[in-house]
Design an enzyme around this catalytic site. Sequence first.
Site, short mmCIF file in Angstrom:
data_model
loop_
_atom_site.label_atom_id
_atom_site.label_comp_id
_atom_site.label_asym_id
_atom_site.label_seq_id
_atom_site.Cartn_x
_atom_site.Cartn_y
_atom_site.Cartn_z
N HIS A 1 -51.77 86.22 12.85
CA HIS A 1 -52.97 86.33 12.02
C HIS A 1 -53.46 84.93 11.68
O HIS A 1 -52.72 84.11 11.17
CB HIS A 1 -52.67 87.11 10.73
CG HIS A 1 -52.60 88.59 10.94
ND1 HIS A 1 -53.32 89.49 10.18
CD2 HIS A 1 -51.93 89.33 11.85
CE1 HIS A 1 -53.09 90.71 10.62
NE2 HIS A 1 -52.24 90.65 11.62
N LYS B 1 -44.48 85.70 -0.03
CA LYS B 1 -43.51 84.61 0.08
C LYS B 1 -42.06 85.05 0.18
O LYS B 1 -41.19 84.26 0.58
CB LYS B 1 -43.65 83.66 -1.13
CG LYS B 1 -44.84 82.74 -1.03
CD LYS B 1 -44.55 81.58 -0.10
CE LYS B 1 -45.77 81.04 0.59
NZ LYS B 1 -46.13 81.76 1.83
N TYR C 1 -50.09 79.73 1.73
CA TYR C 1 -49.91 81.04 2.37
C TYR C 1 -49.19 80.91 3.71
O TYR C 1 -48.30 81.70 4.03
CB TYR C 1 -51.28 81.72 2.56
CG TYR C 1 -51.18 83.20 2.85
CD1 TYR C 1 -51.27 84.14 1.83
CD2 TYR C 1 -50.99 83.67 4.15
CE1 TYR C 1 -51.17 85.50 2.08
CE2 TYR C 1 -50.89 85.03 4.42
CZ TYR C 1 -50.99 85.94 3.38
OH TYR C 1 -50.88 87.28 3.63
N TYR D 1 -57.46 90.96 0.79
CA TYR D 1 -57.00 90.92 -0.60
C TYR D 1 -58.25 91.11 -1.45
O TYR D 1 -59.10 90.23 -1.50
CB TYR D 1 -56.35 89.57 -0.91
CG TYR D 1 -54.99 89.35 -0.28
CD1 TYR D 1 -54.85 88.99 1.05
CD2 TYR D 1 -53.82 89.49 -1.04
CE1 TYR D 1 -53.60 88.78 1.62
CE2 TYR D 1 -52.57 89.28 -0.47
CZ TYR D 1 -52.46 88.92 0.85
OH TYR D 1 -51.22 88.71 1.41
N PRO E 1 -45.36 90.27 -4.80
CA PRO E 1 -45.65 90.28 -3.36
C PRO E 1 -47.01 89.70 -2.96
O PRO E 1 -47.28 89.54 -1.77
CB PRO E 1 -45.58 91.76 -3.00
CG PRO E 1 -45.91 92.48 -4.28
CD PRO E 1 -45.39 91.62 -5.39
C1 PHB Z 1 -47.43 94.00 3.80
O1 PHB Z 1 -48.01 94.12 4.89
O2 PHB Z 1 -46.59 94.81 3.42
C2 PHB Z 1 -47.80 92.88 2.89
C3 PHB Z 1 -48.63 91.87 3.36
C4 PHB Z 1 -49.00 90.83 2.52
C5 PHB Z 1 -48.54 90.81 1.20
C6 PHB Z 1 -47.70 91.80 0.73
C7 PHB Z 1 -47.34 92.85 1.58
O3 PHB Z 1 -48.94 89.81 0.37
#
Ligand code: PHB
Length: 392
Positions: free
Chosen positions: A76, A297, A385, A204, A293
């Site tokens: 990604h 990280k 990130y 997000y 989450p």
């Molecule tokens: C996920 O795909 O489960 C996932 C991705 C990014 C995050 C948290 C969970 O920040």
Amino acid sequence: MTITARTRVAIVGAGPAGLLLSHLLADAGIDSIVLDRRSRDEIESTIRAGILEQETVRVLSETGASDRVLADGSRHDGIELRFEGEGHRIDFPSLTGRSVWLYPQHEALKDLIAARLAARQDLRFETTVTGVGDIETDRPWVTATAADGADLRIEAEFVVGADGSRSVVRPAVTGSSGGYFREYPFAWFGILCDAPPSSHELIYSNSPAGFALISQRSPTIQRMYFQCDPGADPNALSEGEIWEALQARVPGTALATGPIVQRDVLRFRSFVAHELRRGRAVLVGDAAHTVPPTGAKGMNLAVADVVLLDRALRALLLESDHRLIDTFAETASTRIWKAQHFSWWMTSMLHTAADASAFDRRRQLGELRSVVESEAGRTFLAEAYTGWPHEA
Ligand code: PHB
């Protein structure tokens, strides 16, 4: 009767940290025993997050810990921050020269377990640790109850607590001092669903109704989350209500829906143990620290701890050189607290608190706008990130 086994490193926990550590140590000829209270099947089937930093992917693939991460994971090159119904892409390669990979943690665990078993790693599932002792001597030990009920005593030269947020090794390291701790007034309602992707990158999304994250798993399975109350019951909502809640939080995208095959509520906390090492015992991964989450990280921090610890244990156990183990806690803490800050920052910038005032809401939108409209702001986010380089 107690069965006694000897090894150089007793590793408690067969998650990403414990398994990767046994893998790296074996490469240096240092043998270990890995214990986990869970069954192999439970470890391999528990759904966790899926974003791996470039350095994490490099370690997993270069060391042979996972030969599928590059083939089956998907690269990604950015994420989207969405607020006020508008998307703003953060382009990782142009800002940092790095990318991230989406590869579910339980797939990485399957690879690690297969690699360790193929290398004849002593790996004991369904084995519950009952005690840890003599960690301030050169002969620390771990006692446990094996799957068949037998009492075990493992005599080692070093003990590693890689046993997750409810670590049983942690009290031996921190004593009664515990850790730095913060709770959040929200949680994530997570789903896995059979549907095509709604977006090819992660979204997000901040909205007046709350936060949502649109993530992916495969062309036919998607992972999505929406902000909920920490006390929410994952079974209280119908599928229709879940889709309605998700859709309301991602204005601007028509979500592709489908049967929901799994649902869970993830509570948020930030935690760092006051001590990461005492004598010949250390804590790594979630045993040492937990992050919410939102910054993706968790597993990356565990891998960075282990890379550092592997180096320190090689020096200690192969060359009797104490220097790296003596500085381990301090060196690891630097990255841990940067990740704590980033995870807290992403969480507070993107979620909407129930008691937020009109001022708080406008300030939050001002903050989001400052980040996306500034190359420095986007770069700050992208550096964190995609992950800071591992220590030299
Ligand atoms: C996920 O795909 O489960 C996932 C991705 C990014 C995050 C948290 C969970 O920040």
